[in-house]
Motif scaffolding. Structure first.
Motif, PDB file in Angstrom:
ATOM      1  N   UNK A 237       0.840  -1.211   0.000  1.00 39.19           N
ATOM      2  CA  UNK A 237       0.000   0.000   0.000  1.00 39.19           C
ATOM      3  C   UNK A 237       0.867   1.248   0.000  1.00 39.19           C
ATOM      4  N   UNK A 238       1.949   1.203   0.786  1.00 38.31           N
ATOM      5  CA  UNK A 238       2.850   2.355   0.828  1.00 38.31           C
ATOM      6  C   UNK A 238       3.495   2.549  -0.540  1.00 38.31           C
ATOM      7  N   UNK A 240       2.163   1.876  -3.428  1.00 39.12           N
ATOM      8  CA  UNK A 240       1.176   2.504  -4.291  1.00 39.12           C
ATOM      9  C   UNK A 240       1.073   3.995  -3.964  1.00 39.12           C
ATOM     10  N   UNK A 241       1.125   4.277  -2.667  1.00 36.88           N
ATOM     11  CA  UNK A 241       1.079   5.676  -2.223  1.00 36.88           C
ATOM     12  C   UNK A 241       2.298   6.434  -2.746  1.00 36.88           C
ATOM     13  N   UNK A 242       3.434   5.753  -2.818  1.00 33.84           N
ATOM     14  CA  UNK A 242       4.652   6.406  -3.302  1.00 33.84           C
ATOM     15  C   UNK A 242       4.616   6.602  -4.821  1.00 33.84           C
ATOM     16  N   UNK A 243       3.646   5.976  -5.491  1.00 34.42           N
ATOM     17  CA  UNK A 243       3.522   6.184  -6.927  1.00 34.42           C
ATOM     18  C   UNK A 243       4.046   5.022  -7.761  1.00 34.42           C
TER      19      UNK A 243
ATOM     20  N   UNK B 304      -3.719   7.705  -5.801  1.00 32.16           N
ATOM     21  CA  UNK B 304      -3.651   6.240  -5.761  1.00 32.16           C
ATOM     22  C   UNK B 304      -4.802   5.650  -6.553  1.00 32.16           C
ATOM     23  N   UNK B 324       0.201   9.490  -8.200  1.00 35.82           N
ATOM     24  CA  UNK B 324       0.743  10.219  -7.042  1.00 35.82           C
ATOM     25  C   UNK B 324       1.984  11.052  -7.369  1.00 35.82           C
ATOM     26  N   UNK B 325       2.872  10.518  -8.211  1.00 31.10           N
ATOM     27  CA  UNK B 325       4.128  11.226  -8.478  1.00 31.10           C
ATOM     28  C   UNK B 325       3.868  12.541  -9.202  1.00 31.10           C
ATOM     29  N   UNK B 328       2.401  15.053  -6.848  1.00 29.17           N
ATOM     30  CA  UNK B 328       3.400  15.619  -5.931  1.00 29.17           C
ATOM     31  C   UNK B 328       4.212  16.694  -6.640  1.00 29.17           C
ATOM     32  N   UNK B 341       2.447   0.876   6.999  1.00 26.53           N
ATOM     33  CA  UNK B 341       1.996   0.101   5.856  1.00 26.53           C
ATOM     34  C   UNK B 341       1.365   0.942   4.767  1.00 26.53           C
ATOM     35  N   UNK B 342       0.967   2.180   5.080  1.00 26.80           N
ATOM     36  CA  UNK B 342       0.408   3.023   4.022  1.00 26.80           C
ATOM     37  C   UNK B 342       1.217   4.312   3.898  1.00 26.80           C
ATOM     38  N   UNK B 343       1.268   5.077   4.977  1.00 28.98           N
ATOM     39  CA  UNK B 343       2.060   6.309   4.931  1.00 28.98           C
ATOM     40  C   UNK B 343       3.545   6.010   5.069  1.00 28.98           C
ATOM     41  N   UNK B 356      10.124   8.100   0.432  1.00 31.72           N
ATOM     42  CA  UNK B 356       8.864   7.547  -0.069  1.00 31.72           C
ATOM     43  C   UNK B 356       8.019   8.607  -0.765  1.00 31.72           C
TER      44      UNK B 356
END
Lengths: 360, 506
Positions: A237-238, A240-243, B304, B324-325, B328, B341-343, B356
């Protein structure tokens, strides 16, 4: 009572020590196994680990270590990239076979012309063959969400049938008196992957394996793509969050591992093995999975693990010949190695606590 | 109060490696008393109630229940002695119905039909209407809590422990719950009520025991003590309220219109026709009960989940299709609720976690090759600026406490000079001092001209920092309204009122 307590962060010391501890535990338990079979355990262990490197006939066995170790390392490096990202290519054996077939096929197509360009073309063809075979599970996964474990594994058996058909048909040696198998590439100078230094066992596959180790190390530690691979494995998940685009990663990891397995097949068929035959593949693709984990999915670790695995292969052969150990016992011994490695691996993230204190 | 004591706790101590969770805690709960256990996250409330419920064994100390020594070896023993507990996180199976879920937790469940009748009977007696044959996956958070409460009430408990019960409820649902608890109290059931929400405790509880860093730091009668005094006992220092300052609103920075996204999974929430705009300098607060589309809304803004180009616009330009990229690079940054696990990746170091989200705006890569030196410097900058307590940037994210990691995650985005920042539950599980500093950082960011969206389930937080307020309810977003004009009742209605739950009139 014994219980496990999670460490606040992975122990660096245990992470380094587990492979050694696992090897030691394997020696002890393997020794017990050999003892119950009525063999002298010290003698058996010494034969497996000492004889190939320092024994009387080491001049013969040492080159063999490189010959056996190189394909294992080359394939395992490719697999480790995917394994790090949670992409499970179990079918390296099939990609190895197809790489050997396409590579040898290109070489044989030029027969009997001699030119320096032939071998590089074969290398490219071998890598392409393995890559293409691995693209089947990759595309099916990204397009239709199939499970790459099943698809890549099943394609091994397809590749084996294909190999049999090729060595009986298209690639069969026309001057081979009807025996199955292709022409011997060792006798075709332009296509022969010979020793670079005579008597050393060092062929182009060994060079390729070393280069792969260095590239994998740089990729994982210094490059964004390698960071994304690690991130995907640790926290999807992280990632995916990172792109990170998961599909792109699947294509890259499966493709790279397929290409490297295909290369390993090509170097084998044009060098130590010499010809395409029905029983050309000997399970390097599967053993490489063990090597990848034994090396903790780390490039340098895989290099060492490949050497260790080659050692147990050759040492096991000697032990079979000299001491009359059954081959099943050697396989159990190799299995133990993986078992203990995975078991002791737990200590990297957990510590053992004795007593019932605070237990639920 | 002169009620006879039900449970007396003397000198309970429990130490974990590196931390003393409870240090000689003593207090008494009277029969028919609602006793509050007040403290910040990490003050040791959970450990204490786990000892009472038999989940954790104390290192030393004594408990006395109705005059007899009480040492529960396991929750079953605690239940046999009339102690029941409603956990903050529900342990229910989504795919089963209410009666089946309750039967699963019983030692000798009666036939389902009889059980259903008893569930109806108990639920009506206590003003908690609930259909025993509804599938739990379809219930709202408040209704799920009812399932847990009824599961406890079927055991006819003498002491009911409730761990942060209102964190998943709308204000209206809280009122219904309080009526039920008052009725239980009138029948002689004691309640141990765990919370850090002071107004609730003042409204409901007879006595309060305040814990700080595992120690009992005071007792009070909440009705006679001001919320501020209790807060200062709980935190240990005088509280600093964030400075709002005066801000000018600029142009619209983020504009979402007609956004609909299907649910990502069977029990996820679909977003339905969401409209919102947020201007530079503005903080938009988005409230709502958990599970009403908060995660989904954040992932649409982070990129996402992509959507139609025009559904999300930044400075008037469509960005709905961007990942996301790309977002940003434009300055649209987000901080998700789930830290581990997500952030952040739990097993990676803080340096790696700084990379990240920071690689694009902080220039931490060149042609794909990573600049570890610059990345480490960025991580150190976050650690310093946001007072993250850790030995250094080489430590794994999971070795940090929740609050410290939260500071790191928020700091990582704030320090990247966002044009738009979207945060989900920015102070969840963070101690009061750190929460105040995070809120201050968000206010400062808005004052500097960024547009901020704060998704939160903490209404006090939203009232404190947001200029406009909207609420998510079943994937729909209410029209934003100026926060200063809103009453708690109106907010509750925006959040979906009582979600179709009503009080049975007894």
């Amino acid at each position: 009572m014994i219980r496990l307590e999670k460490r606040p962060q992975p122990s660096r010391a245990w992470s380094m020590a587990t492979p050694l501890v696992a090897v030691l535990a394997t020696m002890v338990m393997g020794g017990l196994l050999f003892a119950t079979l009525g063999k002298n355990p010290v003698e058996a262990i010494r034969t497996i680990f000492w004889e190939p490197v320092f024994g009387e006939f080491a001049f013969y066995y040492r080159p063999q270590l490189l010959v056996k170790g190189a394909p294992l390392v080359l394939i395992a490096i490719g697999l480790s990239l995917g394994f790090r990202a949670g992409i499970w290519n179990i079918g390296a054996e099939g990609q190895y076979i197809i790489g050997a077939l396409t590579g040898a096929g290109v070489g044989l197509a030029f027969y009997p012309m001699e030119s320096w360009i032939i071998f590089p073309l074969m290398v490219l063809a071998g890598a392409f063959g393995g890559w293409a075979w691995a693209m089947i599970p990759a595309v099916l996964k990204t397009r239709f969400g199939t499970n790459e474990i099943l698809v890549s594994l099943m394609l091994v058996y397809v590749a084996e049938q294909f190999l049999a058909s090729m060595s009986l048909g298209l690639l069969k040696n026309p001057e081979g008196f009807g025996f199955p198998g292709s022409r011997n590439l060792q006798q075709y100078a332009s296509a022969h992957n010979g020793e670079i230094i005579a008597g050393s066992g060092m062929h182009w596959g060994v060079v390729a394996a070393l280069i792969a180790v260095i590239f994998a190390y740089i990729l994982l530690n210094r490059h964004m793509l390698g960071y994304h691979i690690r991130l995907t494995g640790e926290a999807p998940r992280a990632a995916k969050f990172a792109g990170v685009k998961p599909a792109r990663l699947v294509l890259f990891c499966l493709g790279t591992s397929g290409a490297l397995a295909g290369l390993a097949g090509l170097f084998e068929v044009s060098g130590p093995s010499g010809q395409v035959s029905i029983d050309f593949n000997v399970g390097y693709g599967f053993t490489a999975i063990i090597v990848a984990f034994l090396g903790r999915l780390h490039p340098v670790g895989i290099l060492l693990a490949g050497a260790l695995m080659a050692l147990t292969y050759i040492g096991g052969d000697i032990a079979q010949g000299n001491l009359g150990l059954p081959s099943a016992a050697i396989q159990v011994f190799q299995g133990m190695l993986l078992f203990f490695l995975l078991a002791f691996d737990l200590l990297t993230n957990y510590r053992i606590k004795l007593g019932t204190e605070g237990a639920l | 109060m002169s009620t006879p004591p039900l449970l007396t706790i003397e000198g309970l101590t429990k130490a974990y490696p590196g931390v003393v969770a409870n240090d000689h805690v003593s207090f008494t709960i009277g029969t028919g008393e609602v006793h509050a256990l007040l403290g910040e996250n990490g003050a040791g409330k959970s450990t204490l109630v786990k000892m009472i419920y038999g989940l954790v064994k104390p290192d030393s100390g004594r408990m006395t229940l109705r005059g007899a020594p009480y040492e529960p070896a396991e929750p079953r023993a605690a239940r046999a002695d009339g102690i029941a507990m409603v956990f903050q996180h529900f342990s229910l199976f989504d795919a089963l119905n209410v009666a089946e879920n309750i039967a699963l937790g019983m030692e000798n469940p009666p036939p389902l039909r009889d059980l259903a009748a008893r569930i109806r009977e108990v639920s009506e007696t206590y003003g908690l209407p609930l259909d025993p044959f509804r599938t739990v996956g379809d219930l709202s958070a408040g209704e799920r809590q009812r399932v847990e409460i009824i599961r406890c009430l079927l055991q006819d408990p003498k002491l009911l422990i409730m761990d942060e019960p209102t964190s998943v409820l709308t204000p209206q649902e809280v009122q219904i719950l309080f009526q039920t608890l008052r009725k239980l109290k009138s029948e002689g059931t004691s309640i141990l009520y765990i919370s850090h929400k002071l107004e609730e405790i003042r409204a409901l509880c007879d006595h309060a025991t305040i814990l700080r860093l595992g120690k009992n730091v005071g007792e009070c009668i909440p009705a006679e003590t001001s919320a501020r005094d209790m807060a200062e006992l709980m935190v240990g220092t005088a509280l600093k309220t964030p400075e709002r300052g005066v801000r000018e609103f600029g142009d619209v920075a983020l504009d979402i219109s007609g956004l609909s996204v299907p649910a990502p999974s069977a029990f996820g929430t679909a977003l339905k026709n969401v409209h919102l705009t947020v201007r530079r300098g503005e903080i938009l607060g988005i409230g709502g009960v958990a599970g009403n589309g908060q995660d989904e809304l954040l992932s649409v803004m982070s990129g996402e989940v992509t959507c139609a180009r025009d559904a999300v616009k930044f400075d008037g330009a469509p960005i709905g299709h961007m990942g996301p990229t790309a977002r940003r690079a434009l300055g649209v940054l987000t901080a998700p609720e789930e830290r581990l696990g997500h952030a952040a990746a739990p097993d990676m170091s803080l340096t790696e976690n700084a990379l990240l989200t920071g690689s694009v705006r902080e220039g931490l890569e060149r042609n794909g090759f990573l600049k570890w030196g610059a990345t480490r410097a960025f991580a150190e900058k976050i650690i310093q600026a946001f007072d993250v307590r850790t030995p250094g940037p080489d430590n794994a994210a999971r070795s940090l406490s929740g609050g410290n990691l939260q500071k790191f995650v928020i700091g990582r985005e704030v320090l990247q000079r966002p044009e738009v920042l979207v945060v989900n539950q920015p102070t969840w599980g963070v101690d009061a001092a750190a929460a105040a500093s995070i809120r201050q950082a968000l206010l400062d960011l808005a004052a500097g001209g960024a547009a901020v969206i704060c998704i939160s389930q903490d209404l006090d937080e939203l009232m404190e920092i947001s200029d406009n307020f909207a609420a998510l309810n079943e994937g729909r977003l209410s029209a934003p309204r100026p926060t200063a004009e809103l009453t708690v009742d109106e907010i509750g209605l925006m959040m979906g009122g009582a979600h179709g739950m009503e009080v049975a009139h007894v």
